[in-house]
Motif scaffolding. Structure first.
Motif, PDB file in Angstrom:
ATOM      1  N   ARG A 165       7.731   1.322  10.723  1.00  0.00           N
ATOM      2  CA  ARG A 165       7.796  -0.105  10.394  1.00  0.00           C
ATOM      3  C   ARG A 165       8.480  -0.380   9.067  1.00  0.00           C
ATOM      4  N   PHE A 166       8.240   0.496   8.086  1.00  0.00           N
ATOM      5  CA  PHE A 166       8.702   0.204   6.728  1.00  0.00           C
ATOM      6  C   PHE A 166       9.722   1.198   6.191  1.00  0.00           C
ATOM      7  N   LEU A 197       0.829  -1.211   0.000  1.00  0.00           N
ATOM      8  CA  LEU A 197       0.000   0.000   0.000  1.00  0.00           C
ATOM      9  C   LEU A 197       0.862   1.260   0.000  1.00  0.00           C
ATOM     10  N   TRP A 198       1.789   1.358   0.931  1.00  0.00           N
ATOM     11  CA  TRP A 198       2.580   2.586   1.071  1.00  0.00           C
ATOM     12  C   TRP A 198       3.523   2.797  -0.104  1.00  0.00           C
ATOM     13  N   PHE A 236      11.215  -0.841  12.826  1.00  0.00           N
ATOM     14  CA  PHE A 236      12.032  -1.407  11.760  1.00  0.00           C
ATOM     15  C   PHE A 236      13.477  -1.627  12.206  1.00  0.00           C
ATOM     16  N   ASP A 237      14.034  -0.679  12.935  1.00  0.00           N
ATOM     17  CA  ASP A 237      15.435  -0.795  13.363  1.00  0.00           C
ATOM     18  C   ASP A 237      15.651  -2.006  14.262  1.00  0.00           C
ATOM     19  N   GLU A 238      14.678  -2.289  15.126  1.00  0.00           N
ATOM     20  CA  GLU A 238      14.793  -3.453  16.001  1.00  0.00           C
ATOM     21  C   GLU A 238      14.683  -4.744  15.203  1.00  0.00           C
ATOM     22  N   LEU A 239      13.780  -4.762  14.221  1.00  0.00           N
ATOM     23  CA  LEU A 239      13.670  -5.914  13.324  1.00  0.00           C
ATOM     24  C   LEU A 239      14.997  -6.176  12.623  1.00  0.00           C
ATOM     25  N   LYS A 240      15.597  -5.113  12.136  1.00  0.00           N
ATOM     26  CA  LYS A 240      16.863  -5.225  11.416  1.00  0.00           C
ATOM     27  C   LYS A 240      17.970  -5.782  12.323  1.00  0.00           C
ATOM     28  N   ASN A 241      17.964  -5.356  13.580  1.00  0.00           N
ATOM     29  CA  ASN A 241      18.974  -5.849  14.525  1.00  0.00           C
ATOM     30  C   ASN A 241      18.837  -7.354  14.742  1.00  0.00           C
ATOM     31  N   ASP A 268      12.114  -4.240   1.209  1.00  0.00           N
ATOM     32  CA  ASP A 268      13.141  -3.229   1.455  1.00  0.00           C
ATOM     33  C   ASP A 268      14.511  -3.891   1.478  1.00  0.00           C
ATOM     34  N   VAL A 269      14.875  -4.434   0.319  1.00  0.00           N
ATOM     35  CA  VAL A 269      16.136  -5.167   0.197  1.00  0.00           C
ATOM     36  C   VAL A 269      17.319  -4.271   0.544  1.00  0.00           C
ATOM     37  N   GLN A 270      17.280  -3.037   0.041  1.00  0.00           N
ATOM     38  CA  GLN A 270      18.411  -2.129   0.224  1.00  0.00           C
ATOM     39  C   GLN A 270      18.720  -1.883   1.695  1.00  0.00           C
ATOM     40  N   ALA A 271      17.678  -1.828   2.516  1.00  0.00           N
ATOM     41  CA  ALA A 271      17.873  -1.524   3.937  1.00  0.00           C
ATOM     42  C   ALA A 271      18.645  -2.613   4.672  1.00  0.00           C
TER      43      ALA A 271
END
Length: 492
Positions: free
Chosen positions: A119-120, A82-83, A378-383, A283-286
């Protein structure tokens, strides 16, 4: 004598029904005509409402583009679509007005936008108007213990009507799979309509489960044990699939998120001329800045699962397979293992499922080794992904699997279900090299996890590199290009 009387009675009965035929025909015709007049009147009123509302500040008509997404504040892959779709359209049509129909009445517009960024990592470049719908409860599956598909679909018509009464757009895109709203907006709202299908409301696989009398999340055990109930349900499913195909065929353009979904939609909607695969944005790049060679910063191994806490995601299989892994001899010689379940929680039903999962962990004696992370930033997910060795996915016939792609991009070794999108589109060889693993049942998952953990660090690093190289085709940039190309017909 008696037979003559019976014959006379039969003649009289036939004469009576014949005398009712023409009056009945007239009544039916009159009712149909009244219905047509009423619908035509509603259509005219909606057009007047659209024309009066679409005048911009400069006095010119402003195109209104609307997305139907009742759960836009959830944190799943559908919301990322959506976003990203909104952002892509705002770049191409900055002068248009954008509307999102949502049922998230307990949060403000600003909180929804902040949630999308948190989140995104997505921030829209132009304003968007949120039309808050009060009748979202009509599409809650918990409201309908029986005939769920039909009742939810009828509920979506009522919810769509509420949306149409508040705002009549020029372009309407159903981005959440409520196909029964399409004819409402097309024929009464005179909108150009499109749909992005994540998962067909009914699929040929679901029909097969009922036909073969197999137990599944859509087929209770008491039905499978009763041949009569199984036949009744099969007839109901076939009738629903036929109607679902009719309403879906109203769409001017159709986008699907995977090869698996494409096959089912082509079979049900029969709209191959306007249907395209548009892989959802990941968000592959992230995740590409996570260094693969530093995965072992902490002792032990972390196993991570990403996905909303919905029944079809089959989180119990993950916990049972993890418990079986801990009991294996090979695992006992390994450093400590921990399973972290990360996902979005939408409502009380999801909260109830999470509590059930906690109880299952306690029953299996692994509660100390299982953690739940709900609606995390999102940052916590990434960690968590940066520390994980294995990424778990257990949904049967997952339509795509954004969480699977994110795990591969972050450098975890993915272990996904051997079906649907992961099997057909994602966990496939890259230049002939392995990118991940697939399993189907509790034992298969436990054995494959043990196999991955027993590999050398060098072998695991090679698989991570292959996986990361293979997921560039699922980037947000690719999504924007294919999405804009697919919806072009709606703006001609």
């Amino acid at each position: 004598m008696a037979s003559a009387e019976r014959g006379l009675c039969m003649c009289e009965l036939l004469r009576f029904f014949y005398s009712l035929f023409f009056p009945g025909l007239i009544v039916c015709g009159t009712l149909c005509l009244c219905l047509v007049i009423i619908l035509w009147g509603i259509r005219v009123l909606l057009q007047k409402k659209k024309n009066s509302a679409s005048t911009g500040k400069n006095g010119k008509n402003q195109m209104v583009i609307a997305f139907f997404h009742p759960y836009c504040n959830a944190g799943g892959g559908g919301e990322r679509v959506l976003w990203c779709a909104l952002r892509a359209l705002q770049k191409k049509f900055p002068e248009a007005a954008y509307v999102v129909y949502t049922g998230d009445v307990n949060v403000s517009s600003q909180e929804i936008l902040e949630g999308a960024f948190r989140r995104f990592n997505i921030r829209l470049i132009h304003p968007v108007k949120f039309v808050f719908l009060r009748k979202r409860y009509l599409v809650e599956d918990s409201r309908y213990p029986h005939f769920t598909l039909l009742c939810q679909s009828l509920g979506s018509i009522s919810l769509g009507w509420e949306a149409l009464m508040q705002c009549v757009p020029d372009v309407y895109i159903d981005s959440m799979g409520y196909a029964f709203t399409l004819p409402l907006f097309k024929y009464l709202g005179c909108c150009r309509v499109g749909s992005y299908v994540h998962y067909p409301t009914i699929s040929t696989d679901m029909l097969s489960v009922v036909k073969n009398q197999n137990v599944g999340f859509n087929n209770a055990a008491f039905i499978t044990r009763n041949p009569f109930l199984s036949k009744v349900k099969l007839i109901y499913y076939y009738l629903f699939a036929f109607i679902y195909g009719l309403v879906g065929s109203c769409s001017d353009i159709v986008m699907v998120n995977s090869s698996w979904t494409l096959n089912h939609i082509l079979s049900l909607w029969k709209v191959g001329h306007c249907t395209n695969i548009v892989y959802p944005p990941c968000d592959v790049q992230a995740f590409l800045d996570i260094p693969l060679h530093e995965k072992k910063l902490t002792p032990g191994h972390l196993l991570v699962s990403i996905g909303q806490f919905r029944p079809e995601k089959n989180h119990p299989l993950q916990i049972r397979a993890f418990a079986k892994l801990l009991n294996k001899k090979e695992a006992k010689s390994l450093p400590s293992l921990k399973l972290v379940l990360i996902g979005g929680c939408r409502n009380q039903d999801d909260e109830h499922r999470i509590n059930q999962l906690r109880r299952l962990s306690e029953d299996l004696g692994v509660q100390e080794d299982v953690e739940f992370k709900i609606n995390i930033p999102f940052d916590e997910l990434k960690n968590y992904l940066s520390e994980a060795t294995i990424g778990l996915h257990t949904m049967w016939n997952e339509h795509f699997g954004i969480g699977v792609v994110e795990c591969m991009a972050a450098g975890t070794i993915i272990l996904a279900h051997n079906s649907g999108g992961p099997k057909l589109d994602i966990v496939i060889p890259h230049e002939g090299e392995v990118t991940g693993f697939l399993a189907e049942n509790e034992e298969g998952y436990a054995e494959t996890m043990a196999h991955i953990l027993s590999m050398s660090a060098e072998k695991r690093l090679q698989i991570r590199n292959n996986a990361r190289a293979s997921v560039s085709r699922f980037s947000e940039q690719e999504f924007e290009m294919t999405f804009l190309s697919s919806v072009e017909k709606l703006f001609q």
